[in-house]
Design an enzyme around this catalytic site. Structure first.
Site, short mmCIF file in Angstrom:
data_model
loop_
_atom_site.label_atom_id
_atom_site.label_comp_id
_atom_site.label_asym_id
_atom_site.label_seq_id
_atom_site.Cartn_x
_atom_site.Cartn_y
_atom_site.Cartn_z
N TRP A 156 4.90 -71.65 -44.35
CA TRP A 156 4.46 -71.95 -45.97
C TRP A 156 4.66 -70.94 -46.69
O TRP A 156 4.23 -69.77 -46.54
CB TRP A 156 2.87 -72.36 -45.63
CG TRP A 156 2.69 -73.54 -44.84
CD1 TRP A 156 2.63 -74.98 -45.24
CD2 TRP A 156 2.39 -73.60 -43.38
NE1 TRP A 156 2.61 -75.79 -44.33
CE2 TRP A 156 2.11 -74.93 -42.96
CE3 TRP A 156 2.17 -72.54 -42.50
CZ2 TRP A 156 2.09 -75.39 -42.02
CZ3 TRP A 156 1.86 -73.17 -41.23
CH2 TRP A 156 1.72 -74.49 -40.80
N HIS A 177 -0.88 -76.67 -47.93
CA HIS A 177 -1.02 -78.04 -47.45
C HIS A 177 -2.62 -78.42 -47.37
O HIS A 177 -3.60 -77.63 -47.90
CB HIS A 177 -0.73 -77.87 -45.95
CG HIS A 177 -1.36 -76.71 -45.12
ND1 HIS A 177 -0.95 -76.51 -43.68
CD2 HIS A 177 -2.17 -76.04 -45.37
CE1 HIS A 177 -1.93 -75.54 -43.23
NE2 HIS A 177 -2.43 -74.92 -44.15
N ARG A 203 3.76 -74.48 -53.20
CA ARG A 203 4.61 -73.86 -52.31
C ARG A 203 5.64 -72.61 -53.39
O ARG A 203 5.91 -73.34 -54.13
CB ARG A 203 5.65 -74.50 -51.46
CG ARG A 203 4.99 -75.64 -50.52
CD ARG A 203 4.85 -75.40 -49.12
NE ARG A 203 3.79 -76.23 -48.45
CZ ARG A 203 4.20 -77.05 -47.32
NH1 ARG A 203 5.48 -76.93 -47.07
NH2 ARG A 203 3.42 -77.84 -46.72
N GLN A 217 0.16 -84.49 -50.76
CA GLN A 217 0.08 -84.61 -49.27
C GLN A 217 -1.05 -85.40 -49.02
O GLN A 217 -2.08 -85.47 -49.78
CB GLN A 217 -0.26 -83.26 -48.40
CG GLN A 217 1.16 -82.66 -48.19
CD GLN A 217 0.94 -81.44 -47.21
OE1 GLN A 217 -0.29 -80.93 -47.10
NE2 GLN A 217 2.02 -80.92 -46.67
N VAL A 260 -2.69 -77.74 -33.62
CA VAL A 260 -2.88 -78.80 -33.11
C VAL A 260 -2.26 -78.32 -31.61
O VAL A 260 -1.31 -77.79 -31.66
CB VAL A 260 -2.23 -80.15 -33.71
CG1 VAL A 260 -3.00 -80.57 -34.87
CG2 VAL A 260 -0.74 -79.77 -34.05
N ALA A 314 -5.06 -85.02 -35.87
CA ALA A 314 -5.02 -84.70 -37.22
C ALA A 314 -3.43 -85.12 -37.68
O ALA A 314 -2.56 -85.13 -36.56
CB ALA A 314 -5.23 -83.39 -37.71
N1 DAH Z 1 -0.12 -79.31 -42.79
C1 DAH Z 1 1.13 -79.50 -42.40
C2 DAH Z 1 2.32 -79.08 -43.09
O1 DAH Z 1 1.86 -78.93 -44.40
C3 DAH Z 1 1.40 -80.77 -41.79
C4 DAH Z 1 0.59 -81.24 -40.59
C5 DAH Z 1 1.13 -81.12 -39.30
C6 DAH Z 1 -0.77 -81.62 -40.74
C7 DAH Z 1 0.47 -81.60 -38.14
C8 DAH Z 1 -1.48 -81.98 -39.60
C9 DAH Z 1 -0.87 -81.87 -38.49
O2 DAH Z 1 -2.86 -82.09 -39.63
O3 DAH Z 1 -1.45 -82.23 -37.19
O4 DAH Z 1 3.27 -78.90 -42.89
#
Ligand code: DAH
Length: 346
Positions: A156, A177, A203, A217, A260, A314
């Site tokens: 990120w 995010h 970003r 998002q 995760v 998630a």
């Molecule tokens: N936060 C991640 C991103 O911005 C996206 C994401 C991936 C969210 C996996 C989640 C997850 O909740 O389980 O790239």
């Protein structure tokens, strides 16, 4: 002198009454109110009169001028009205023509998609929660298993806020995010939770056809007893069917996200070619649409949820990306360049 003014008044008014063309009004004005008119001469000559006469003639002459100006204004209006009436009679003015419609605004395509996706999850029992755009480092990273100096931070590109604590730390940023809201929500309530979080993310990014520095998002997560990967798959399968078509297939493949375990990347079979391979899916038959996974036990522990009792899933998706896929939009920058030819298509 008074008589002269009275005579002037009746002559002027009777002439004015007989006028019905706008051009005749102009010459009337010159004749009775112009620089060389009799009335103007009287007003100019006032200075030479004895005081008594100056007063009475002056008052009468000024009154006459005001009266003539007012009569002219009224006449101008009625001439204009009868002109319109005559145009209608002659058929030059068509009052039955439709009016010009005012330009109507509409919702931005990203907003439309955001609301559409929220509606899909609302219909499955999720609740919408929003969070702050300016976030603490702790929620954006540490609490999601991304400690300082961990290479996962490189995933990120971060915009840090110019705010320093007393010990020289800079712990605030524009959220990269919507995942930090997992932590905020779980900290503030007990399971079960079923929440989606729509919002802007930021970003430090050089923009190109698939990258914007600011975009939307939607994060989603559910935590309860006995939640498994099958629940994740079923929920996202239903979402994909509602957004991209009843006959969609889904595919999960392993991916890495620090918060995760296991982490997956979800793809749907290409709705443009039904999996045969085309330019939209780069010939593969599959289109990646989001990241997801089972909430990491360390994340649960951090918010005092017992991972032996509770499990959860998630997911996170890019809103503009969903529009791009659904409508075949090739450049994400179109969303924010304010070109009405683009925006009006939605
Ligand atoms: N936060 C991640 C991103 O911005 C996206 C994401 C991936 C969210 C996996 C989640 C997850 O909740 O389980 O790239």
């Amino acid at each position: 002198m008074k008589d002269k003014l009275d005579e002037l008044r009746s002559k002027a008014i009777s002439e004015l009454d007989s006028i019905d063309a706008p051009s005749d009004l102009d010459s009337w004005r010159v004749r009775y109110l112009g620089r060389k008119s009799a009335l103007t001469q009287v007003l100019r000559g006032l200075a030479t009169l004895p005081l008594e006469e100056k007063r009475s003639v002056g008052a009468a002459a000024n009154e006459l001028r005001a009266f003539l100006e007012k009569s002219l204004a009224l006449k101008e209006e009625s001439v204009r009205e009868s002109e319109v009436a005559r145009s209608i009679e002659r058929g030059r003015l068509d009052v039955t023509l439709p009016g010009r419609p005012p330009a109507l605004g509409r919702l931005h395509p990203a907003t439309q998609m955001l609301r559409h996706i929220c509606d899909i999850f609302l219909s499955m029992g999720f609740e919408v929660v929003e969070g702050p755009d300016v976030e603490w480092e702790y929620y954006n990273f540490d609490a999601l298993n991304i400690p300082p100096d961990h290479p996962a931070r490189d995933m990120w590109d971060t915009l840090w806020i110019d705010f320093e604590t007393e010990d020289g730390q800079r712990p605030m940023l524009l959220r990269t995010h919507t995942s930090p809201m997992q932590i905020r929500v779980m900290e503030s309530r007990l399971p079960p939770v079923r929440v989606i979080v729509p919002g802007k993310v930021y970003r430090y990014e050089a923009t190109d056809a698939t990258h914007e520095a600011i975009f939307y998002q939607i994060e989603g997560f559910a935590v309860d007893r006995n939640i498994t990967l099958a629940d994740l798959k079923g929920t996202l399968f239903e979402f994909a069917k509602q957004l991209f078509g009843e006959e969609r297939k889904v595919r999960f493949r392993c991916d890495y996200f620090p918060f995760v375990e296991p982490g997956v990347e979800m793809a749907i079979d290409c709705f443009a070619c039904n999996g045969a391979g085309c330019s939209l899916c780069s010939g593969s038959g599959w289109i990646e649409i989001l990241g997801a996974g089972m909430v990491h036990p360390d994340v649960l522990r951090r918010v005092n949820y017992d991972p032996e009792v509770y499990t959860g899933f998630a997911f996170g998706l890019g809103v503009e990306r969903m529009s791009m896929l659904k409508y075949g939009i090739e450049d994400i920058r179109l969303f924010y360049s304010n070109d009405l030819r683009f925006l009006r298509q939605f």
